[in-house]
Design a protein around this motif. Sequence first.
Motif, mmCIF file in Angstrom:
data_model
loop_
_atom_site.group_PDB
_atom_site.id
_atom_site.type_symbol
_atom_site.label_atom_id
_atom_site.label_comp_id
_atom_site.label_asym_id
_atom_site.label_seq_id
_atom_site.Cartn_x
_atom_site.Cartn_y
_atom_site.Cartn_z
ATOM 1 N N TYR A 426 0.831 -1.202 0.000
ATOM 2 C CA TYR A 426 0.000 0.000 0.000
ATOM 3 C C TYR A 426 0.873 1.262 0.000
ATOM 4 C CZ TYR A 426 -3.874 -3.079 1.274
ATOM 5 O OH TYR A 426 -4.822 -4.054 1.297
ATOM 6 N N ASN A 427 1.907 1.257 0.830
ATOM 7 C CA ASN A 427 2.797 2.422 0.885
ATOM 8 C C ASN A 427 3.500 2.647 -0.445
ATOM 9 O OD1 ASN A 427 2.083 2.827 3.545
ATOM 10 N ND2 ASN A 427 3.835 1.672 4.356
ATOM 11 N N THR A 428 3.895 1.535 -1.095
ATOM 12 C CA THR A 428 4.559 1.646 -2.398
ATOM 13 C C THR A 428 3.622 2.254 -3.430
ATOM 14 O OG1 THR A 428 5.921 -0.277 -1.889
ATOM 15 C CG2 THR A 428 5.764 0.378 -4.189
ATOM 16 N N LEU A 429 2.368 1.766 -3.464
ATOM 17 C CA LEU A 429 1.400 2.317 -4.406
ATOM 18 C C LEU A 429 1.126 3.790 -4.103
ATOM 19 C CD1 LEU A 429 -1.171 -0.628 -4.655
ATOM 20 C CD2 LEU A 429 0.516 0.077 -6.369
ATOM 21 N N GLU A 430 1.055 4.134 -2.818
ATOM 22 C CA GLU A 430 0.818 5.530 -2.431
ATOM 23 C C GLU A 430 1.978 6.414 -2.884
ATOM 24 O OE1 GLU A 430 -1.329 8.637 -0.956
ATOM 25 O OE2 GLU A 430 -1.930 6.532 -1.139
ATOM 26 N N THR A 431 3.212 5.866 -2.770
ATOM 27 C CA THR A 431 4.392 6.626 -3.209
ATOM 28 C C THR A 431 4.355 6.865 -4.713
ATOM 29 O OG1 THR A 431 5.687 5.680 -1.403
ATOM 30 C CG2 THR A 431 6.909 6.615 -3.264
ATOM 31 N N ILE A 432 4.016 5.778 -5.469
ATOM 32 C CA ILE A 432 3.933 5.913 -6.930
ATOM 33 C C ILE A 432 2.871 6.937 -7.302
ATOM 34 C CG2 ILE A 432 3.406 4.713 -9.062
ATOM 35 C CD1 ILE A 432 4.546 2.188 -7.778
ATOM 36 N N SER A 433 1.709 6.866 -6.612
ATOM 37 C CA SER A 433 0.619 7.797 -6.908
ATOM 38 C C SER A 433 1.028 9.234 -6.608
ATOM 39 C CB SER A 433 -0.617 7.408 -6.096
ATOM 40 O OG SER A 433 -1.672 8.307 -6.353
ATOM 41 N N SER A 434 1.757 9.435 -5.517
ATOM 42 C CA SER A 434 2.184 10.794 -5.158
ATOM 43 C C SER A 434 3.154 11.361 -6.203
ATOM 44 C CB SER A 434 2.845 10.787 -3.781
ATOM 45 O OG SER A 434 1.925 10.341 -2.800
ATOM 46 N N ALA A 436 3.344 10.441 -9.304
ATOM 47 C CA ALA A 436 2.601 10.683 -10.536
ATOM 48 C C ALA A 436 1.810 11.988 -10.437
ATOM 49 C CB ALA A 436 1.676 9.509 -10.829
ATOM 50 N N ALA A 437 1.258 12.266 -9.245
ATOM 51 C CA ALA A 437 0.503 13.513 -9.085
ATOM 52 C C ALA A 437 1.410 14.724 -9.228
ATOM 53 C CB ALA A 437 -0.189 13.518 -7.725
ATOM 54 N N VAL A 438 2.618 14.625 -8.639
ATOM 55 C CA VAL A 438 3.570 15.728 -8.774
ATOM 56 C C VAL A 438 3.923 15.954 -10.237
ATOM 57 C CG1 VAL A 438 5.904 16.493 -8.216
ATOM 58 C CG2 VAL A 438 4.460 15.448 -6.438
ATOM 59 N N LYS A 439 4.100 14.846 -10.947
ATOM 60 C CA LYS A 439 4.443 14.925 -12.384
ATOM 61 C C LYS A 439 3.209 15.187 -13.246
ATOM 62 C CE LYS A 439 8.822 13.874 -11.736
ATOM 63 N NZ LYS A 439 9.912 14.837 -12.048
ATOM 64 N N GLN A 440 2.035 15.274 -12.606
ATOM 65 C CA GLN A 440 0.772 15.519 -13.292
ATOM 66 C C GLN A 440 0.436 14.384 -14.273
ATOM 67 O OE1 GLN A 440 0.716 19.448 -15.007
ATOM 68 N NE2 GLN A 440 0.764 20.480 -13.015
ATOM 69 N N VAL A 441 0.846 13.162 -13.913
ATOM 70 C CA VAL A 441 0.435 11.980 -14.698
ATOM 71 C C VAL A 441 -0.711 11.337 -13.909
ATOM 72 C CG1 VAL A 441 1.196 9.861 -15.818
ATOM 73 C CG2 VAL A 441 2.831 11.725 -15.446
ATOM 74 N N PHE A 442 -1.899 11.908 -14.089
ATOM 75 C CA PHE A 442 -3.011 11.506 -13.224
ATOM 76 C C PHE A 442 -3.547 10.114 -13.552
ATOM 77 C CE2 PHE A 442 -3.061 16.204 -13.292
ATOM 78 C CZ PHE A 442 -2.827 16.427 -11.944
ATOM 79 N N ILE A 443 -3.262 9.680 -14.769
ATOM 80 C CA ILE A 443 -3.740 8.337 -15.113
ATOM 81 C C ILE A 443 -3.041 7.287 -14.262
ATOM 82 C CG2 ILE A 443 -2.032 8.034 -16.962
ATOM 83 C CD1 ILE A 443 -5.661 6.759 -16.881
ATOM 84 N N VAL A 444 -1.767 7.556 -13.920
ATOM 85 C CA VAL A 444 -1.029 6.637 -13.053
ATOM 86 C C VAL A 444 -1.628 6.665 -11.647
ATOM 87 C CG1 VAL A 444 1.212 6.121 -12.036
ATOM 88 C CG2 VAL A 444 1.064 6.873 -14.417
ATOM 89 N N CYS A 445 -2.051 7.849 -11.209
ATOM 90 C CA CYS A 445 -2.717 7.935 -9.899
ATOM 91 C C CYS A 445 -3.958 7.054 -9.873
ATOM 92 C CB CYS A 445 -3.085 9.375 -9.582
ATOM 93 S SG CYS A 445 -1.673 10.493 -9.445
ATOM 94 N N ASP A 446 -4.731 7.141 -10.967
ATOM 95 C CA ASP A 446 -5.950 6.314 -11.029
ATOM 96 C C ASP A 446 -5.620 4.830 -11.023
ATOM 97 O OD1 ASP A 446 -7.408 8.634 -11.085
ATOM 98 O OD2 ASP A 446 -7.561 8.672 -13.298
#
Length: 624
Positions: A426-434, A436-446
């Motif tokens: 879960y922490n790893t996925l949260e890190t990846i999502s964060s 991606a959000a910084v990089k504005q790759v929102f599809i990765v967040c989804d």
Amino acid sequence: MSDSFFYCNSGFFYVKMYMAIQIERQEHRMKGKGIHSRSIFVQLVVFSLLASLVPILIISIFLFYKLDSTAQEETKDYHEQITSQYMKNIEEKLQQYRNSLEVIANNTVILKTLTDETMNPYDRGEVVSQEVDNSLLLEMQSEVRNCMVYSRVQNCKVYGSRASMMQQASREVWYLQDRAMEDDWFSYFALNDSEPILSLVKDIEELDTEHLSRSQLGIIKLDVAMKRLFVPAVTEKDESATYDVIVYKNEGKDAKILYQTVKNNGSEILKKYWEDTVTEKDGGNSSGQISTYTVDGQTLEDYGVNLLFLFDNRDSWQKRVEIIEAILPLLLLLSVTVTGLIYWYSKDFSSRVELLVKKFRRAETGDLSVSEEIGGDDEIAVLDKQFNRMLGKLDQLIKTNYVQKLENKEAQLKNLQLQINPHFLYNTLETISSIAAVKQVFIVCDICGKLGEIFRYSLGKDYGELVPLEQEIAHIKNYMFIQEIRHGGRLQVFYNIDVDAMHVYIPRFILQPIVENAISHGLGNLTSVGTLEISAFEKKDRLYIRIEDDGEGMEPEKVAEIIRFINTAKPVEGKKNIGIRNVNQRIKLACGEEYGIIIESTPYQGSRFTIQLPIIREGEKNET
């Protein structure tokens, strides 16, 4: 589940209670189909009257007959006691020898020594011989003539006082003569046909636990001297045995004497025994009279040997003849009448009861197979039919519980193999999502969000075995979200849920394997847009969930092969469609054999997988 096991454990007690109840219930039921349509009470009354009237009519002869009858019974009991004790001693000795062979065949030192390539043949033979001597205690076994281990391991020669190679055995007398090692025993003559030998044989096998196979390392042969084994015992009161014994093999005209204590005419007595005394029913176990001898045949079936006991009754026979001549006319009448009635009724009645008792005893050992049915319409026949039905139900229930336990153990093992630290993922996925959000790759967040939900649902920490259909559909939507992104717009999904998905429960995690199969094998190779439709509806008190695609489809032969595979109860590793099979088996074990997966497919038009389930609503979940 607990009720099922209670049913299994108390089933045999139920049989005994059920017998008494059924006999009482059937006393007044009568059908005109022979004597066995009457109650047991009526049968016993009729028989007692018939058996009592005849003795009453000849009561004046009873006093004279009683003396001779008592003498005969005592003699018969004495003979039976001697025969029984003799056979018991022989069987116990032979069983001890078989147990010794079993110990030797499983002796780890012998198994390791026979395959130890570092030892020379004579050291290897010395070790094996010593182990054989220790296991048998040959100095204490007067009947044992010899015991040898013959090895089949060609690259590990062995030579010793108790060990040799099979090539050497093939040149010995017993190997070339009347051998029958496939039956684990055989008999032959040694020392120029002067000494009869009974040999017991046991295969020495090595178990390969890695490949679950057995390899033949050789055999062990134990020679027992018949002259010592079968010699009659002498009592303290008598200087010699009060009976003679003939040990022979084969039957009828082919009977061949192996050992005898009769001095002169043993062969003639054995010939008359098979010509005049042996009955078709009892065979080698027949009893009778030959000349002045009372003969009693016994069989050691496990060793292919028959025994004939001879009791010389010349003195008692003369007295009996005098009594019989005095009361011969009445005695003949009594014998014919009473013997005929007792034999006819007792044979018919006791054989039926004996057959039922044998079924009870076999069931107590765990053998629940239904054998020959007992004929008739009386209480015994009714009880037998009820018992057979109960055995069938018990056998089916035990097998079902056994298969279910195996499936559960396998699922638990696989679940343990797949477990990882959920917080780390879960922490790893949260890190990846964060990131991606910084990089504005929102599809990765989804994707990370959907993947986290999929992972949480797969672990099942917050879910039970049964979940609302709504949760299962939500899981499929998360899964399809990732698949749609992966296939880049070449995949369309439609949902048609025509049931109350929030309050209808189904087994958890049964849709994804089928959806995954449809994408991988049906739509994966399409160059155009593929369509997948997931629908659910109720029909005739059943819930139907349908996964349909317009992909490549399958030939009828392939469909039939998959249907056979998914309906096979025995697990098969290394085959495709294992996920569909597991889903189908889970449904059948949890819901019943009438439920499961239906597969339909047409080449180049698509496939349809329909799941049949019972309708389980929210209030019924805990009961299920």
